[in-house]
Structures are given as C-alpha cells and as structure tokens.
Design a protein around this motif. Structure first.
Motif, PDB file in Angstrom:
ATOM      1  N   TYR A 123       2.424 -12.020   4.074  1.00 50.43           N
ATOM      2  CA  TYR A 123       3.212 -11.329   3.044  1.00 50.43           C
ATOM      3  C   TYR A 123       4.509 -12.083   2.761  1.00 50.43           C
ATOM      4  O   TYR A 123       5.157 -12.623   3.663  1.00 50.43           O
ATOM      5  N   ALA A 124       4.894 -12.094   1.486  1.00 46.17           N
ATOM      6  CA  ALA A 124       6.181 -12.662   1.075  1.00 46.17           C
ATOM      7  C   ALA A 124       6.831 -11.718   0.077  1.00 46.17           C
ATOM      8  O   ALA A 124       6.135 -11.055  -0.716  1.00 46.17           O
ATOM      9  N   ASP A 125       8.142 -11.660   0.122  1.00 47.77           N
ATOM     10  CA  ASP A 125       8.856 -10.791  -0.805  1.00 47.77           C
ATOM     11  C   ASP A 125       8.488 -11.166  -2.248  1.00 47.77           C
ATOM     12  O   ASP A 125       8.458 -12.342  -2.615  1.00 47.77           O
ATOM     13  N   GLY A 126       8.217 -10.171  -3.056  1.00 47.89           N
ATOM     14  CA  GLY A 126       7.789 -10.401  -4.437  1.00 47.89           C
ATOM     15  C   GLY A 126       6.308 -10.149  -4.643  1.00 47.89           C
ATOM     16  O   GLY A 126       5.834 -10.098  -5.788  1.00 47.89           O
ATOM     17  N   ASP A 127       5.547  -9.983  -3.553  1.00 41.46           N
ATOM     18  CA  ASP A 127       4.095  -9.779  -3.686  1.00 41.46           C
ATOM     19  C   ASP A 127       3.744  -8.476  -4.401  1.00 41.46           C
ATOM     20  O   ASP A 127       2.644  -8.344  -4.948  1.00 41.46           O
ATOM     21  N   LEU A 128       4.673  -7.521  -4.400  1.00 44.01           N
ATOM     22  CA  LEU A 128       4.365  -6.220  -5.003  1.00 44.01           C
ATOM     23  C   LEU A 128       4.820  -6.114  -6.455  1.00 44.01           C
ATOM     24  O   LEU A 128       4.719  -5.049  -7.060  1.00 44.01           O
ATOM     25  N   GLU A 129       5.293  -7.226  -7.008  1.00 48.88           N
ATOM     26  CA  GLU A 129       5.719  -7.203  -8.410  1.00 48.88           C
ATOM     27  C   GLU A 129       4.539  -6.821  -9.314  1.00 48.88           C
ATOM     28  O   GLU A 129       3.454  -7.400  -9.229  1.00 48.88           O
ATOM     29  N   GLY A 130       4.754  -5.850 -10.162  1.00 47.31           N
ATOM     30  CA  GLY A 130       3.729  -5.423 -11.110  1.00 47.31           C
ATOM     31  C   GLY A 130       2.677  -4.507 -10.518  1.00 47.31           C
ATOM     32  O   GLY A 130       1.750  -4.093 -11.226  1.00 47.31           O
ATOM     33  N   ALA A 131       2.804  -4.178  -9.247  1.00 46.03           N
ATOM     34  CA  ALA A 131       1.805  -3.318  -8.611  1.00 46.03           C
ATOM     35  C   ALA A 131       2.059  -1.853  -8.934  1.00 46.03           C
ATOM     36  O   ALA A 131       3.202  -1.421  -9.132  1.00 46.03           O
ATOM     37  N   TRP A 132       0.974  -1.087  -8.980  1.00 48.66           N
ATOM     38  CA  TRP A 132       1.077   0.356  -9.145  1.00 48.66           C
ATOM     39  C   TRP A 132       0.959   1.066  -7.795  1.00 48.66           C
ATOM     40  O   TRP A 132       1.438   2.182  -7.627  1.00 48.66           O
ATOM     41  N   TYR A 133       0.287   0.386  -6.869  1.00 52.36           N
ATOM     42  CA  TYR A 133      -0.030   1.024  -5.596  1.00 52.36           C
ATOM     43  C   TYR A 133      -0.171  -0.079  -4.558  1.00 52.36           C
ATOM     44  O   TYR A 133      -0.645  -1.183  -4.862  1.00 52.36           O
ATOM     45  N   ALA A 134       0.262   0.226  -3.337  1.00 53.77           N
ATOM     46  CA  ALA A 134       0.194  -0.775  -2.275  1.00 53.77           C
ATOM     47  C   ALA A 134      -0.308  -0.136  -0.987  1.00 53.77           C
ATOM     48  O   ALA A 134       0.031   1.008  -0.670  1.00 53.77           O
ATOM     49  N   VAL A 135      -1.130  -0.897  -0.264  1.00 51.39           N
ATOM     50  CA  VAL A 135      -1.604  -0.496   1.060  1.00 51.39           C
ATOM     51  C   VAL A 135      -1.052  -1.524   2.042  1.00 51.39           C
ATOM     52  O   VAL A 135      -1.418  -2.708   1.989  1.00 51.39           O
ATOM     53  N   VAL A 136      -0.167  -1.094   2.921  1.00 56.67           N
ATOM     54  CA  VAL A 136       0.461  -1.986   3.882  1.00 56.67           C
ATOM     55  C   VAL A 136      -0.213  -1.780   5.236  1.00 56.67           C
ATOM     56  O   VAL A 136      -0.065  -0.724   5.852  1.00 56.67           O
ATOM     57  N   ALA A 137      -0.938  -2.786   5.682  1.00 53.30           N
ATOM     58  CA  ALA A 137      -1.747  -2.606   6.886  1.00 53.30           C
ATOM     59  C   ALA A 137      -1.849  -3.909   7.676  1.00 53.30           C
ATOM     60  O   ALA A 137      -2.929  -4.275   8.164  1.00 53.30           O
ATOM     61  N   THR A 138      -0.754  -4.641   7.817  1.00 43.09           N
ATOM     62  CA  THR A 138      -0.790  -5.864   8.615  1.00 43.09           C
ATOM     63  C   THR A 138      -0.530  -5.509  10.079  1.00 43.09           C
ATOM     64  O   THR A 138      -0.139  -4.384  10.413  1.00 43.09           O
ATOM     65  N   SER A 139      -0.711  -6.487  10.951  1.00 40.07           N
ATOM     66  CA  SER A 139      -0.445  -6.277  12.384  1.00 40.07           C
ATOM     67  C   SER A 139       0.996  -6.628  12.755  1.00 40.07           C
ATOM     68  O   SER A 139       1.362  -6.587  13.924  1.00 40.07           O
ATOM     69  N   ASP A 140       1.822  -6.964  11.743  1.00 42.90           N
ATOM     70  CA  ASP A 140       3.211  -7.364  11.957  1.00 42.90           C
ATOM     71  C   ASP A 140       4.143  -6.243  11.502  1.00 42.90           C
ATOM     72  O   ASP A 140       4.318  -6.019  10.297  1.00 42.90           O
ATOM     73  N   PRO A 141       4.775  -5.496  12.436  1.00 47.05           N
ATOM     74  CA  PRO A 141       5.641  -4.378  12.050  1.00 47.05           C
ATOM     75  C   PRO A 141       6.789  -4.801  11.142  1.00 47.05           C
ATOM     76  O   PRO A 141       7.172  -4.049  10.238  1.00 47.05           O
ATOM     77  N   GLU A 142       7.350  -5.997  11.361  1.00 42.11           N
ATOM     78  CA  GLU A 142       8.454  -6.450  10.520  1.00 42.11           C
ATOM     79  C   GLU A 142       7.991  -6.680   9.085  1.00 42.11           C
ATOM     80  O   GLU A 142       8.687  -6.324   8.125  1.00 42.11           O
ATOM     81  N   ALA A 143       6.809  -7.294   8.933  1.00 40.57           N
ATOM     82  CA  ALA A 143       6.270  -7.513   7.584  1.00 40.57           C
ATOM     83  C   ALA A 143       5.968  -6.178   6.910  1.00 40.57           C
ATOM     84  O   ALA A 143       6.218  -6.001   5.704  1.00 40.57           O
ATOM     85  N   ASN A 144       5.455  -5.224   7.668  1.00 41.83           N
ATOM     86  CA  ASN A 144       5.163  -3.904   7.108  1.00 41.83           C
ATOM     87  C   ASN A 144       6.441  -3.229   6.621  1.00 41.83           C
ATOM     88  O   ASN A 144       6.477  -2.632   5.532  1.00 41.83           O
ATOM     89  N   ALA A 145       7.497  -3.322   7.425  1.00 41.06           N
ATOM     90  CA  ALA A 145       8.767  -2.711   7.037  1.00 41.06           C
ATOM     91  C   ALA A 145       9.344  -3.380   5.796  1.00 41.06           C
ATOM     92  O   ALA A 145       9.867  -2.714   4.885  1.00 41.06           O
ATOM     93  N   ALA A 146       9.246  -4.701   5.735  1.00 46.16           N
ATOM     94  CA  ALA A 146       9.779  -5.433   4.578  1.00 46.16           C
ATOM     95  C   ALA A 146       8.998  -5.082   3.316  1.00 46.16           C
ATOM     96  O   ALA A 146       9.578  -4.883   2.237  1.00 46.16           O
ATOM     97  N   ALA A 147       7.668  -5.014   3.444  1.00 52.55           N
ATOM     98  CA  ALA A 147       6.843  -4.675   2.281  1.00 52.55           C
ATOM     99  C   ALA A 147       7.123  -3.244   1.832  1.00 52.55           C
ATOM    100  O   ALA A 147       7.175  -2.953   0.624  1.00 52.55           O
ATOM    101  N   SER A 148       7.313  -2.337   2.804  1.00 53.97           N
ATOM    102  CA  SER A 148       7.630  -0.954   2.466  1.00 53.97           C
ATOM    103  C   SER A 148       8.957  -0.866   1.725  1.00 53.97           C
ATOM    104  O   SER A 148       9.109  -0.103   0.758  1.00 53.97           O
TER     105      SER A 148
END
Length: 413
Positions: free
Chosen positions: A68-93
C-alpha cells in the motif's frame, strides 16, 4: 461513534472503483461478492492466495503487485483494508477518512467507517445481519442468525406474504434423485411460489407435503390420457394451466434433460407461446452412485463415464445405443431405467468383449431411506437381480469403480 448503532445501507457499486488492500483469506472471501456487484476492483498487495491470483489472471480484478502507498484510495467509493501490516492498515484507514471513502478493516472493526454484514441470499432477497452493540460483536453468532433466516426462506418455514404479481408460465424443475434436501435452492423457491405442481412419480414426493393448501398438485401418472399419448397429455396439461395465468411447476426426478423428456415439454410450451424456465437438477446418474459409495470416475481407474438408457433391450430395433462400441469403453457405464433389461444388456456387453467378471452394482431407491445396494458381475447380474428382487427405480453402475467405494455407505440425513 461506538455509542450509536450502524446505519444499514446497500451499496450500488456497479462500475465504481473499489480498492482491496491485501490478498489473503479476507480478500478471498470478499472479492467474489464485489465482482458480482459489478465493482471495478483493484487489488493492491505484493502477494495473493491462489484463488485471488486466479481472479486477476482471468481479468475479474486488476492486481497491483506491491504494498500500500498513500494515494491508492483516490477515486475509490469503497475500500477493504485487510493487510497483515497494522501500520499500513492504519495509514490506509486514515486516507479513507480524509477522502471520505467508506472503509472496512479486518484487523480493527472499531476503527472502520463501515462494517461488512453476514450476508446470504434466498429467493431474490439478500439477508444482511449486523451486530448493533460492540460488546455483543460475535461473527459466529451473526453468521448463525443469517443462516437461520436464509434456511427458513429456502425451505419455506419462514414465510412472508408476497404482494408482487406472479409471472404466469411453466418451470421445468429437476427435483434431484429423491432426497428432498437435494433439490436446488431455486427449484425449492419456485415450488413455494407455484399455483399448480405437476409431479412425476420419481420426483421428491416429500416436498409436496410442504406446499400451501391452495396449491393444486397433479400426479402426472394419473392425468387422463384419452386419445393422447402420455407425454402429449402432460404437455397439454402444462399449457392449459399456464394459459389460465397460473404459475406452474413441472416437478421431475433427477434433471429435466437427462432422460426426462424435458426438451419435449419445453418445445411444446414454446410452440404454444408459453414462457418456460428450466431449472437443472442433480442427476441420479452421478448422485445415486455417490450416495452408495461409488465414484463414477477415480484417478487411475476411470477417466470417463457414459450414461445410457436401458429402457429398451439391445436387440430392440428402437435402441439407439451402439452396444459394440460401448463394450470397448474402459470407463464407467451408468445405466438408467434398465433393471428389467440388465440381463440382456450384460449378455450383449460380454458378447462384444466386456470381461464377464466386470463389477456391477445396482442401487435401488438411491438417496432415500429405502436405499439398498446389490453387487454382482456382468456374468451374474441377471440372476442376482431376480434372486434379490431388485426393482425400479435403480441405477446400475458397471466398471472397476464399483470396487473402489464403500459398499456400506448410506445416505446422509
């Protein structure tokens, strides 16, 4: 946020961007429903399960093989965050919160802006169950409630009045081999909605007892034939009731198109301008052997199986079977409607080169409480049928696979 219950809503995601972060088991469970909803799904993950990878290979989803990288959710309507990295999950959230993207999290439901309900479908209805209290959040309990509601809708024990107008026409429903639990979900739903049911003797009779009192049940074997052939009379009965504006179900044993004359009925309905729906059923040719512990194919034993009708003898001029070619086959032979002809069939197969000691199994009343299995060989089957008083309906299996299974296996109830 935790002090208030979630607001339930159905998302319409057709053609809209959905981002799934992580390609593990959570993604494997969530992706099929997102694809079925028509979402434009992008998976961001350095790896994925084989099932998820297969979805990418077939073009159902787009897969970006990276973290995951910041900006991946641009233009998204819905996101499912399910990685094994808690920090990446928090950043995506956090990104989802900034961009106002509804976001579910597999690792921390309390930090999510959306929750995935336990869902199921029955009869055109989607059942979605959410826990309203955080302290009571138990996915197993939620799933159990969902399952109970869905099962009630499917078996008609949970009934709600329908106010929509029924569509008149005929449904050719394959009822399966006999066990009422082996009819398809769609077949059972159409039965529950029927005004008239025209049933075969070999259909799952127990289901008829569940029908509401107003449903007219007609035994196809007792339709007055008069000057008509039996099949012609059945066709006429289907057409007559459908033209009265009724929803008609033709309940057949097995599958409508496997020696069930389903196509004859469909053709007659088409000629009469009657709408017809065909609901496939589990064919007794594979399900009855399985219920008796016989696989019709098995690695290293049989790479093919052939289903034959035995309702006419091999020497009958009406027979369409090339018995000489059949005898040369090395796979499994499954014969339906052949109990009274099996002696002559066996003799013909032996005459054309089939080994006399080839194993044979006859499974009578398969998948029902009256199921029984009788074993023989091609050389003895004619005599065994008479001695054991084997009667129709029975499925006959010929070939080495007969010796593979467990002869004592019974239908599971």
């Amino acid at each position: 946020m935790a002090e208030h219950p979630a607001y339930p809503v159905g998302l319409r995601l057709t053609g809209r961007r959905v981002v799934v972060l992580g390609g593990g088991q959570v993604a494997q469970r969530r992706l099929p429903a997102l694809v079925a909803a028509g979402a434009d799904v992008t998976l961001v993950s350095p790896s994925a399960t084989p099932s998820v990878e297969a979805m990418a290979d077939t073009g159902e989803i787009a897969w970006e093989r990276r973290r995951y990288a910041d900006g991946d959710l641009e233009g998204a309507w819905y996101a499912v965050v399910a990685t094994s990295d808690p920090e990446a999950n928090a950043a995506a959230s956090a990104e989802a919160e900034r961009r106002r993207v509804w976001c579910v999290r597999s690792d921390d439901a309390d930090a999510a802006t959306a929750w995935t309900p336990a869902t199921g479908r029955a009869g055109g209805v989607t059942v979605a169950v959410l826990t309203t209290e955080a302290k009571d959040r138990d996915p197993r309990h939620t799933a159990a409630i969902r399952d109970a509601v869905v099962e009630g809708l499917r078996d008609n024990t949970l009934v709600a009045p329908q106010h929509r107008t029924k569509t008149p026409g005929v449904a050719l429903v394959g009822g399966g081999p006999g066990d009422p639990d082996l009819i398809t979900v769609r077949g059972r739903r159409l039965l529950a909605e029927a005004d008239v049911v025209i049933a075969d003797r070999l259909g799952p009779r127990d289901l008829l007892d569940e029908l509401p009192p107003h449903v007219e049940v007609i035994d196809a074997a007792k339709i007055p034939y008069g000057r008509y052939m039996a099949q012609e009379a059945i066709n006429n009965a289907l057409i007559e009731h459908a033209k009265q504006g009724k929803a008609v179900v033709r309940l057949k044993g097995g599958d409508p198109y496997v020696f069930g004359r389903g196509m004859e009925e469909a053709q007659a309905l088409a000629e009469a301008g009657i709408a017809c729906t065909v609901v496939p059923g589990i064919s007794s040719s594979i399900s009855v052997p399985a219920a008796a512990g016989i696989p019709v194919t098995h690695r290293g034993v049989a790479h093919e199986f052939t289903v034959l009708s035995g309702h006419v003898a091999p020497d009958d001029e009406r027979s369409l079977v090339d018995w000489a070619a059949t005898a040369r086959l090395t796979g499994t032979l499954v014969i339906l409607m052949g109990v009274d002809k099996i002696g002559r069939i066996a003799e013909t197969l032996i005459a054309h080169g089939k080994a006399p000691d080839t194993p044979v199994a006859l499974v009578q009343e398969g998948t029902t409480s009256a199921q029984r299995r009788v074993d023989a060989t091609l050389a003895t089957v004619g005599e065994v049928v008479r001695a054991e008083d084997v009667r129709p309906p029975a499925v006959i299996v010929i070939g080495p696979v007969v010796a593979v299974g467990a002869p004592t296996q019974k239908p599971q109830k």
